[in-house]
Write an enzyme that holds these catalytic residues in place. Sequence first.
Site, PDB file in Angstrom:
ATOM      1  N   ARG A 147       0.858  -1.188   0.000  1.00  0.00           N
ATOM      2  CA  ARG A 147       0.000   0.000   0.000  1.00  0.00           C
ATOM      3  C   ARG A 147       0.893   1.236   0.000  1.00  0.00           C
ATOM      4  O   ARG A 147       1.843   1.313   0.783  1.00  0.00           O
ATOM      5  CB  ARG A 147      -0.908  -0.006   1.228  1.00  0.00           C
ATOM      6  CG  ARG A 147      -2.083   0.928   1.076  1.00  0.00           C
ATOM      7  CD  ARG A 147      -2.832   1.065   2.368  1.00  0.00           C
ATOM      8  NE  ARG A 147      -2.135   1.949   3.283  1.00  0.00           N
ATOM      9  CZ  ARG A 147      -2.695   2.534   4.334  1.00  0.00           C
ATOM     10  NH1 ARG A 147      -3.966   2.302   4.599  1.00  0.00           N
ATOM     11  NH2 ARG A 147      -2.016   3.321   5.111  1.00  0.00           N
ATOM     12  N   TYR A 159      -2.299  12.020   8.240  1.00  0.00           N
ATOM     13  CA  TYR A 159      -2.416  10.699   8.871  1.00  0.00           C
ATOM     14  C   TYR A 159      -1.652   9.639   8.078  1.00  0.00           C
ATOM     15  O   TYR A 159      -1.918   9.429   6.906  1.00  0.00           O
ATOM     16  CB  TYR A 159      -3.895  10.341   8.976  1.00  0.00           C
ATOM     17  CG  TYR A 159      -4.149   9.061   9.715  1.00  0.00           C
ATOM     18  CD1 TYR A 159      -3.751   8.920  11.028  1.00  0.00           C
ATOM     19  CD2 TYR A 159      -4.785   7.999   9.100  1.00  0.00           C
ATOM     20  CE1 TYR A 159      -3.982   7.747  11.718  1.00  0.00           C
ATOM     21  CE2 TYR A 159      -5.032   6.829   9.778  1.00  0.00           C
ATOM     22  CZ  TYR A 159      -4.619   6.706  11.095  1.00  0.00           C
ATOM     23  OH  TYR A 159      -4.854   5.550  11.774  1.00  0.00           O
ATOM     24  N   ASP A 213      -5.069   4.152   0.076  1.00  0.00           N
ATOM     25  CA  ASP A 213      -6.184   4.437   0.993  1.00  0.00           C
ATOM     26  C   ASP A 213      -6.451   5.940   1.003  1.00  0.00           C
ATOM     27  O   ASP A 213      -5.549   6.731   1.309  1.00  0.00           O
ATOM     28  CB  ASP A 213      -5.770   3.960   2.398  1.00  0.00           C
ATOM     29  CG  ASP A 213      -6.912   3.985   3.399  1.00  0.00           C
ATOM     30  OD1 ASP A 213      -7.957   4.588   3.100  1.00  0.00           O
ATOM     31  OD2 ASP A 213      -6.740   3.389   4.486  1.00  0.00           O
ATOM     32  N   HIS A 215      -8.892   7.256   2.887  1.00  0.00           N
ATOM     33  CA  HIS A 215      -9.415   7.567   4.226  1.00  0.00           C
ATOM     34  C   HIS A 215     -10.733   8.359   4.225  1.00  0.00           C
ATOM     35  O   HIS A 215     -10.906   9.274   5.036  1.00  0.00           O
ATOM     36  CB  HIS A 215      -8.364   8.331   5.041  1.00  0.00           C
ATOM     37  CG  HIS A 215      -7.202   7.479   5.429  1.00  0.00           C
ATOM     38  ND1 HIS A 215      -7.322   6.305   6.124  1.00  0.00           N
ATOM     39  CD2 HIS A 215      -5.873   7.638   5.192  1.00  0.00           C
ATOM     40  CE1 HIS A 215      -6.131   5.779   6.305  1.00  0.00           C
ATOM     41  NE2 HIS A 215      -5.240   6.543   5.751  1.00  0.00           N
ATOM     42  N   GLU A 239      -8.953   2.397  -1.762  1.00  0.00           N
ATOM     43  CA  GLU A 239      -9.730   2.123  -0.542  1.00  0.00           C
ATOM     44  C   GLU A 239     -10.376   3.386   0.014  1.00  0.00           C
ATOM     45  O   GLU A 239      -9.757   4.460   0.008  1.00  0.00           O
ATOM     46  CB  GLU A 239      -8.744   1.537   0.477  1.00  0.00           C
ATOM     47  CG  GLU A 239      -9.256   1.395   1.880  1.00  0.00           C
ATOM     48  CD  GLU A 239      -8.163   0.853   2.807  1.00  0.00           C
ATOM     49  OE1 GLU A 239      -7.175   0.258   2.314  1.00  0.00           O
ATOM     50  OE2 GLU A 239      -8.286   1.039   4.021  1.00  0.00           O
ATOM     51  N   GLU A 265     -13.800  -0.840   6.539  1.00  0.00           N
ATOM     52  CA  GLU A 265     -13.131  -1.003   7.840  1.00  0.00           C
ATOM     53  C   GLU A 265     -13.922  -0.380   8.983  1.00  0.00           C
ATOM     54  O   GLU A 265     -13.718  -0.762  10.132  1.00  0.00           O
ATOM     55  CB  GLU A 265     -11.703  -0.443   7.791  1.00  0.00           C
ATOM     56  CG  GLU A 265     -11.639   1.055   7.594  1.00  0.00           C
ATOM     57  CD  GLU A 265     -10.204   1.583   7.499  1.00  0.00           C
ATOM     58  OE1 GLU A 265      -9.422   1.038   6.708  1.00  0.00           O
ATOM     59  OE2 GLU A 265      -9.883   2.529   8.223  1.00  0.00           O
ATOM     60  N   ARG A 286     -13.940  -4.845   3.364  1.00  0.00           N
ATOM     61  CA  ARG A 286     -12.788  -4.732   4.280  1.00  0.00           C
ATOM     62  C   ARG A 286     -13.159  -4.835   5.761  1.00  0.00           C
ATOM     63  O   ARG A 286     -12.465  -4.285   6.616  1.00  0.00           O
ATOM     64  CB  ARG A 286     -12.089  -3.387   4.035  1.00  0.00           C
ATOM     65  CG  ARG A 286     -11.504  -3.287   2.649  1.00  0.00           C
ATOM     66  CD  ARG A 286     -10.298  -2.397   2.635  1.00  0.00           C
ATOM     67  NE  ARG A 286      -9.261  -2.936   3.464  1.00  0.00           N
ATOM     68  CZ  ARG A 286      -8.816  -2.393   4.592  1.00  0.00           C
ATOM     69  NH1 ARG A 286      -9.317  -1.267   5.046  1.00  0.00           N
ATOM     70  NH2 ARG A 286      -7.863  -2.974   5.272  1.00  0.00           N
ATOM     71  N   GLU A 342      -4.790  -7.233   5.065  1.00  0.00           N
ATOM     72  CA  GLU A 342      -3.886  -6.163   5.493  1.00  0.00           C
ATOM     73  C   GLU A 342      -3.003  -6.683   6.632  1.00  0.00           C
ATOM     74  O   GLU A 342      -3.478  -7.369   7.536  1.00  0.00           O
ATOM     75  CB  GLU A 342      -4.706  -4.959   5.984  1.00  0.00           C
ATOM     76  CG  GLU A 342      -3.861  -3.772   6.399  1.00  0.00           C
ATOM     77  CD  GLU A 342      -4.716  -2.587   6.861  1.00  0.00           C
ATOM     78  OE1 GLU A 342      -5.912  -2.777   7.152  1.00  0.00           O
ATOM     79  OE2 GLU A 342      -4.169  -1.481   6.932  1.00  0.00           O
ATOM     80  N   TRP A 405     -12.540  11.942   7.386  1.00  0.00           N
ATOM     81  CA  TRP A 405     -11.319  11.177   7.120  1.00  0.00           C
ATOM     82  C   TRP A 405     -11.574   9.724   7.475  1.00  0.00           C
ATOM     83  O   TRP A 405     -12.519   9.407   8.142  1.00  0.00           O
ATOM     84  CB  TRP A 405     -10.121  11.733   7.867  1.00  0.00           C
ATOM     85  CG  TRP A 405      -9.985  11.293   9.271  1.00  0.00           C
ATOM     86  CD1 TRP A 405     -10.524  11.876  10.368  1.00  0.00           C
ATOM     87  CD2 TRP A 405      -9.261  10.160   9.746  1.00  0.00           C
ATOM     88  NE1 TRP A 405     -10.176  11.209  11.487  1.00  0.00           N
ATOM     89  CE2 TRP A 405      -9.390  10.140  11.133  1.00  0.00           C
ATOM     90  CE3 TRP A 405      -8.490   9.170   9.109  1.00  0.00           C
ATOM     91  CZ2 TRP A 405      -8.806   9.150  11.920  1.00  0.00           C
ATOM     92  CZ3 TRP A 405      -7.914   8.191   9.885  1.00  0.00           C
ATOM     93  CH2 TRP A 405      -8.062   8.186  11.274  1.00  0.00           C
TER      94      TRP A 405
HETATM   95  O1  KDG Z   1      -8.196   3.151  13.890  1.00  0.00           O
HETATM   96  C1  KDG Z   1      -8.182   3.606  12.580  1.00  0.00           C
HETATM   97  C2  KDG Z   1      -7.182   2.820  11.767  1.00  0.00           C
HETATM   98  O2  KDG Z   1      -7.379   1.462  11.942  1.00  0.00           O
HETATM   99  C3  KDG Z   1      -7.302   3.126  10.305  1.00  0.00           C
HETATM  100  O3  KDG Z   1      -7.209   4.480  10.079  1.00  0.00           O
HETATM  101  C4  KDG Z   1      -6.247   2.400   9.525  1.00  0.00           C
HETATM  102  O4  KDG Z   1      -7.222   3.082   7.474  1.00  0.00           O
HETATM  103  C5  KDG Z   1      -6.590   2.277   8.102  1.00  0.00           C
HETATM  104  C6  KDG Z   1      -6.136   1.090   7.402  1.00  0.00           C
HETATM  105  O5  KDG Z   1      -6.513   0.918   6.256  1.00  0.00           O
HETATM  106  O6  KDG Z   1      -5.420   0.296   8.007  1.00  0.00           O
HETATM  107 MG    MG Z   2      -8.032   2.184   5.641  1.00  0.00          MG
END
Ligand code: KDG
Ligand code: MG
Length: 405
Positions: A147, A159, A213, A215, A239, A265, A286, A342, A405
Amino acid sequence: MKISDAQVIITSPGRNFVTLMVTTDDGVTGLGDATVNGRELAVASYLRDHVAPLLIGRDPHRIEDTWQYLYKGAYWRRGPVTMAAIAAVDMALWDIKGKVAGLPVYQLLGGASRDGVLVYCHASGSDIPELFDSVERHLELGYRAVRIQSAVPGLGKIYGAGPGVSSGRYEPAGRGAAPSEETWDTGAYLRHIPGVFEKVRERFGPDLPLLHDAHHRLTPIQAARLGRDLEPYDLFWLEDVTPAEDQEALRLVRQHTTTPLAIGEVFNSIFDCERLIRERLIDYIRVAAVHAGGITHLKRIFALAELYGVKSGSHGPTDVSPVTMAAATHLDLAIPNFGIQEHMRHEPLVDEVFPHAYRFDDGYLHPGDEPGLGVRIDTERAARYPYEPAYLPVNRLADGTVHDW
Ligand code: KDG
Ligand code: MG
């Protein structure tokens, strides 16, 4: 056989984890993960105050019945806190069942459908040379899918990438009483990212599976543009392009790009994913064992996904404990529609508190063959690291507006 005890253990070996330990009257123990990053104590209280007392005296083998009892019986269904608490009980009961049967959990789920579980790692950098170093380091470790995250010129630390973020670490911005705040600019991001992928493809060639990602930070039309602009670089997936609660947004994205889409997620129930799967608006789902009701519920979500050609891609960051990583790996090994897993390496201290049988080898994870999930908790060590408040950062635009985010 009856459940005789259920203890909640909170430990912070570098970051917070909430673990449920269920014990039976003949001394078998099972572990479940209940960690919700930045909201840990809410789940600990839900478990301690409302769930643990109901478990005492129950038959640990009745996994489905216990799941339904905690889900339907509570009246208040779904949500990250409830579903993480149910997940912890569910994982602990699968762990117990495996130990009693003398079999690793993947054998109870139908046995191995593959020899190992393909994983992707996280590479990131403040600039291209730093990003290339990060990719190279991970390839040397044996990873076969990467990634790619990058800082954005003009923005400070964002982040997971940027000055001061060592690559491979993806932690809350610090421990303290309040979250840190970061500044975000979607225009700058959209102008920068396709060039990053162009350079990564030039340097590492066409074969390496690459992921990215976003976010949840884009509007549907911005996400559509990003997906289209990344098409020449042949991503494995893109993602979380849009805020996950707006399932309809992905229809618009889908209409504009053939870049494969992944999301889920932050989902905690099959009802969060059902439309996305049934209408084929995504390619990978995910969900994480800890945040979406444990092995029992993930199994159900992945079975639905199989009908529609959607593959699994379970969330596996460092803020889920080794117990969730084990649960995910057992499931990944068994299901027919596994996609990718992941994998962020926990710090060595975390692995000392949670010794585990799952292992990484040459790009693949294997859950190991210990009975149950194959994870223990060293309670003495765990007690040395008490809970510390820690939060994910908050994202604001330049004018101060709080942003997704
Ligand atoms: O707690 C939040 C994280 O798990 C997240 O931001 C991590 O986006 C993430 C990822 O794809 O691992
Ligand atoms: Mg993520």
